[in-house]
Enzyme design. Structure first.
Site, PDB file in Angstrom:
ATOM      1  N   PHE A  24       0.631   9.496   3.239  1.00 51.10           N
ATOM      2  CA  PHE A  24       1.171   9.571   4.591  1.00 51.10           C
ATOM      3  C   PHE A  24       1.885   8.311   5.044  1.00 51.10           C
ATOM      4  CE2 PHE A  24      -2.400  12.486   4.246  1.00 51.10           C
ATOM      5  CZ  PHE A  24      -1.739  13.678   4.523  1.00 51.10           C
ATOM      6  N   SER A  25       1.870   7.300   4.217  1.00 53.11           N
ATOM      7  CA  SER A  25       2.539   6.069   4.621  1.00 53.11           C
ATOM      8  C   SER A  25       2.786   5.147   3.440  1.00 53.11           C
ATOM      9  CB  SER A  25       1.674   5.319   5.635  1.00 53.11           C
ATOM     10  OG  SER A  25       0.652   4.615   4.960  1.00 53.11           O
ATOM     11  N   SER A  26       3.708   4.215   3.680  1.00 51.39           N
ATOM     12  CA  SER A  26       3.853   3.082   2.770  1.00 51.39           C
ATOM     13  C   SER A  26       3.683   1.841   3.627  1.00 51.39           C
ATOM     14  CB  SER A  26       5.245   3.061   2.143  1.00 51.39           C
ATOM     15  OG  SER A  26       5.426   4.223   1.359  1.00 51.39           O
ATOM     16  N   GLY A  65       0.839  -1.194   0.000  1.00 49.46           N
ATOM     17  CA  GLY A  65       0.000   0.000   0.000  1.00 49.46           C
ATOM     18  C   GLY A  65       0.868   1.236   0.000  1.00 49.46           C
ATOM     19  N   ASP A 121     -12.205   8.275   8.157  1.00 46.62           N
ATOM     20  CA  ASP A 121     -11.812   7.855   6.808  1.00 46.62           C
ATOM     21  C   ASP A 121     -12.323   6.442   6.528  1.00 46.62           C
ATOM     22  OD1 ASP A 121     -10.711   8.303   4.326  1.00 46.62           O
ATOM     23  OD2 ASP A 121      -8.643   7.870   4.929  1.00 46.62           O
TER      24      ASP A 121
HETATM   25  P1  ADP Z   1      -2.730   5.070   4.724  1.00 41.11           P
HETATM   26  O1  ADP Z   1      -2.813   5.896   5.959  1.00 41.11           O
HETATM   27  O2  ADP Z   1      -1.548   5.408   3.886  1.00 41.11           O
HETATM   28  O3  ADP Z   1      -4.010   5.007   3.957  1.00 41.11           O
HETATM   29  P2  ADP Z   1      -3.392   2.391   5.673  1.00 41.11           P
HETATM   30  O4  ADP Z   1      -3.165   2.076   7.105  1.00 41.11           O
HETATM   31  O5  ADP Z   1      -4.784   2.642   5.232  1.00 41.11           O
HETATM   32  O6  ADP Z   1      -2.413   3.581   5.251  1.00 41.11           O
HETATM   33  O7  ADP Z   1      -2.801   1.219   4.787  1.00 41.11           O
HETATM   34  C1  ADP Z   1      -2.789   1.329   3.363  1.00 41.11           C
HETATM   35  C2  ADP Z   1      -3.137  -0.002   2.727  1.00 41.11           C
HETATM   36  O8  ADP Z   1      -2.212  -1.009   3.168  1.00 41.11           O
HETATM   37  C3  ADP Z   1      -4.500  -0.539   3.131  1.00 41.11           C
HETATM   38  O9  ADP Z   1      -5.516  -0.011   2.292  1.00 41.11           O
HETATM   39  C4  ADP Z   1      -4.323  -2.030   2.945  1.00 41.11           C
HETATM   40  O10 ADP Z   1      -4.483  -2.402   1.589  1.00 41.11           O
HETATM   41  C5  ADP Z   1      -2.874  -2.240   3.351  1.00 41.11           C
HETATM   42  N1  ADP Z   1      -2.823  -2.628   4.762  1.00 41.11           N
HETATM   43  C6  ADP Z   1      -2.764  -1.819   5.839  1.00 41.11           C
HETATM   44  N2  ADP Z   1      -2.757  -2.522   6.977  1.00 41.11           N
HETATM   45  C7  ADP Z   1      -2.832  -3.824   6.633  1.00 41.11           C
HETATM   46  C8  ADP Z   1      -2.874  -5.072   7.360  1.00 41.11           C
HETATM   47  N3  ADP Z   1      -2.820  -5.122   8.683  1.00 41.11           N
HETATM   48  N4  ADP Z   1      -2.954  -6.224   6.644  1.00 41.11           N
HETATM   49  C9  ADP Z   1      -2.995  -6.193   5.302  1.00 41.11           C
HETATM   50  N5  ADP Z   1      -2.944  -5.067   4.576  1.00 41.11           N
HETATM   51  C10 ADP Z   1      -2.874  -3.890   5.209  1.00 41.11           C
HETATM   52 MG    MG Z   2      -5.880   4.114   4.371  1.00 40.74          MG
END
Ligand code: ADP
Ligand code: MG
Ligand code: ZN
Length: 498
Positions: free
Chosen positions: A62-64, A58, A170
């Site tokens: 704000f993150s990877s 992902g 969100d």
């Molecule tokens: P951001 O703040 O950048 O949106 P997220 O926490 O929503 O970050 O994570 C981005 C993507 O990463 C999610 O939409 C999902 O597809 C993947 N992801 C995040 N956490 C998990 C997890 N615990 N298990 C599997 N995939 C995850």
């Molecule tokens: Mg997200």
């Protein structure tokens, strides 16, 4: 209150501490991703001692998020999601995200947190990995029963976090992961969360000015989903003449027009000359005086298509009801088989799309209750939700005037249509079941997937989730007791007593 301690250097819990595995074998991964993984190892070298980072799953502003594998003490390998927050995130914001996870996560369909690494300004949150597919990829094959379970489980997560006074802000399918095989669900991403007035999450109490940057409308990327990237559209400048939102109560303050024009043609803000009177009140234009007024500050995080009317109109008092609205948009999307349902590049387009479904008079009326005056250039009737969803599913003949959704570049008054990017999900006739069920029967069930018998309760609940008025909108806790879920509640109680 327990917060995962963040030490100066990398920190991991000693329980169940996975053994290092240094075989960084990444055959199928692109060089770009490989570079990012190397940078991650460099930023926090400790990670390579614990995890083999396999892939990037992902990427947002704000993150990877990476997929990592660790060898556990018992020799088994376990997968984890590693969320690397951008180093410029505010420390309190990061700590608040972590606190939301540590306090509420690990049950009730909220993702847990396993470890946290920090080195200098780099922070990585380690969570259990939940394998999932993007909703766009599966929406056309979901059965009604799956949709019912998905929404039930989302509401369960919302009830849980709302009890702690957390507003997620969100809620959308990208942040509610669903594993179809194991029927597991996980709410993720508290990066925009805020606290209610009586929140139990200390760090949400005085968050510094929130994220400086708004989340981009289409900026988030889910690495599994090419379709979403492909559907990115050019951001057209917003049509400020489309809908006007002003404070209602006081005619003197009506000029605090909240119109935000996005993109390049945003005018620098000038001071409004004292005594200047607005000439656009109750018209469908916005005069220069109003355009030059200071923007009202109100939380406006999230993704336009999932934002509640009170968020879109920048109502300063926003509560947990905004998450419930987003759950309603998700249910609308799943019942109609269209994702995304509302696809808007700015808040006014989003508001006008809501009006086409929920009615313009109704929207204007609701906005009045929270002190906002909305003007729409044309009256749009409220639509019957069953007729709407069944028509979009292709289960009803499509009358010409059904489902006009204003597009990014189309004003409300112009007859619009369902987004081009959204494919019509016609059920295919090609599924073959492995068992010996007679072919005709098989094809019927495969085609139908329960969509022929959607109960009225589903549309009743949808109507209550999409209540334009946040004070009468159903709560997550009450939604769980809805007739639509009677059997699920009974089995949940039975499980508890076993
Ligand atoms: P951001 O703040 O950048 O949106 P997220 O926490 O929503 O970050 O994570 C981005 C993507 O990463 C999610 O939409 C999902 O597809 C993947 N992801 C995040 N956490 C998990 C997890 N615990 N298990 C599997 N995939 C995850
Ligand atoms: Mg997200
Ligand atoms: Zn004006």
């Amino acid at each position: 209150m327990e917060v995962v301690p963040i030490h100066n250097e990398a920190m991991i819990s000693t329980e169940d501490c996975p053994k290092p595995d240094r075989a960084h074998r990444r055959s199928k991964v692109s060089t770009d991703v490989e570079t990012d993984i190397e940078l991650l190892y460099k930023a926090i070298p400790q990670i390579s001692k614990v995890f083999r980072v396999i892939d990037k799953i992902g990427e947002g502003t704000f993150s990877s998020v990476y997929l990592g594998e660790a060898q556990m003490h018992d020799g088994s390998r376990q997968k984890f999601a590693l969320k690397h927050l951008i180093p410029t995130s505010h420390p309190t914001r990061i700590a608040a995200e972590l606190q939301c996870l540590t306090v509420t996560g690990g049950g009730e369909n909220v993702i847990g947190v396993t470890y946290c690494f920090r080195k200098e300004d780099h922070v990585v949150i380690v969570m259990p990995y939940l394998e999932h597919r993007p909703i766009v990829d599966i929406i056309s094959s979901l059965s009604f029963e799956e949709v019912r379970l998905y929404i039930y489980n989302l509401l369960k997560a919302l009830k849980h976090i709302h009890q702690f006074g957390i507003i997620h802000r969100d809620i959308k399918p990208n942040n509610f992961l669903y594993n179809r095989k194991t029927k597991e669900y996980a709410l993720v991403d508290f990066g925009l969360a805020q606290g209610t007035a009586d929140t139990q999450i200390d760090l949400l109490k005085d968050l510094p000015g929130l994220r400086k940057v708004q989340r981009p409308v289409f900026g988030e990327r889910n690495m599994n989903s090419c379709s979403q990237i492909a559907s990115t559209t050019k951001l057209t400048s917003s049509r400020t003449e489309l809908v006007k939102v002003t404070k209602a109560e006081d005619p003197a303050s009506r000029g605090f027009a909240l119109l935000k024009s996005q993109g390049a043609n945003r005018k620098p803000q000038r001071a409004v000359p004292l005594g200047a009177t607005c000439s656009c009140y109750h018209t469908d234009r916005v005069c220069n005086i109003c355009l030059s007024r200071k923007q009202q500050i109100a939380p406006r995080a999230g993704t336009p298509g999932f934002r509640a009317p009170e968020v879109l109109t920048k109502c300063p008092n926003q509560g947990t009801a905004i998450d419930v609205w987003s759950a309603g948009v998700i249910l609308l999307s799943l019942l109609s088989g269209r994702y995304p349902f509302f696809k808007a590049s700015d808040d006014l387009i989003a508001l006008s799309q809501i009006m086409t479904i929920r009615g313009s008079r109704e929207t204007i009326q609701a906005a009045k209750t929270f002190g906002k005056s909305v003007v729409c250039s044309r009256e749009l009737p409220r639509q019957d939700l069953r007729v709407l969803c069944e028509t979009l599913r292709g289960r009803r003949p499509s009358p010409d005037d059904v489902t006009p959704l204003p597009q990014n570049n189309g004003p409300v008054s112009q007859k619009a249509h369902v987004p081009d990017e959204t494919p019509t999900h016609r059920p295919t006739q090609e599924h073959v079941r492995p068992d010996d069920t007679p072919l005709t029967v098989t094809m019927e069930t495969e085609d139908d997937r329960g969509w022929g018998g959607v109960p009225d309760e589903a549309y009743q609940l949808l109507d209550q989730l999409l209540d334009l008025n946040p004070t009468t909108r159903i709560t997550a806790a009450d939604a769980l007791t809805h007739e639509l879920f009677t059997d699920l509640r009974a089995s949940a109680i039975a499980e508890k007593h076993m």
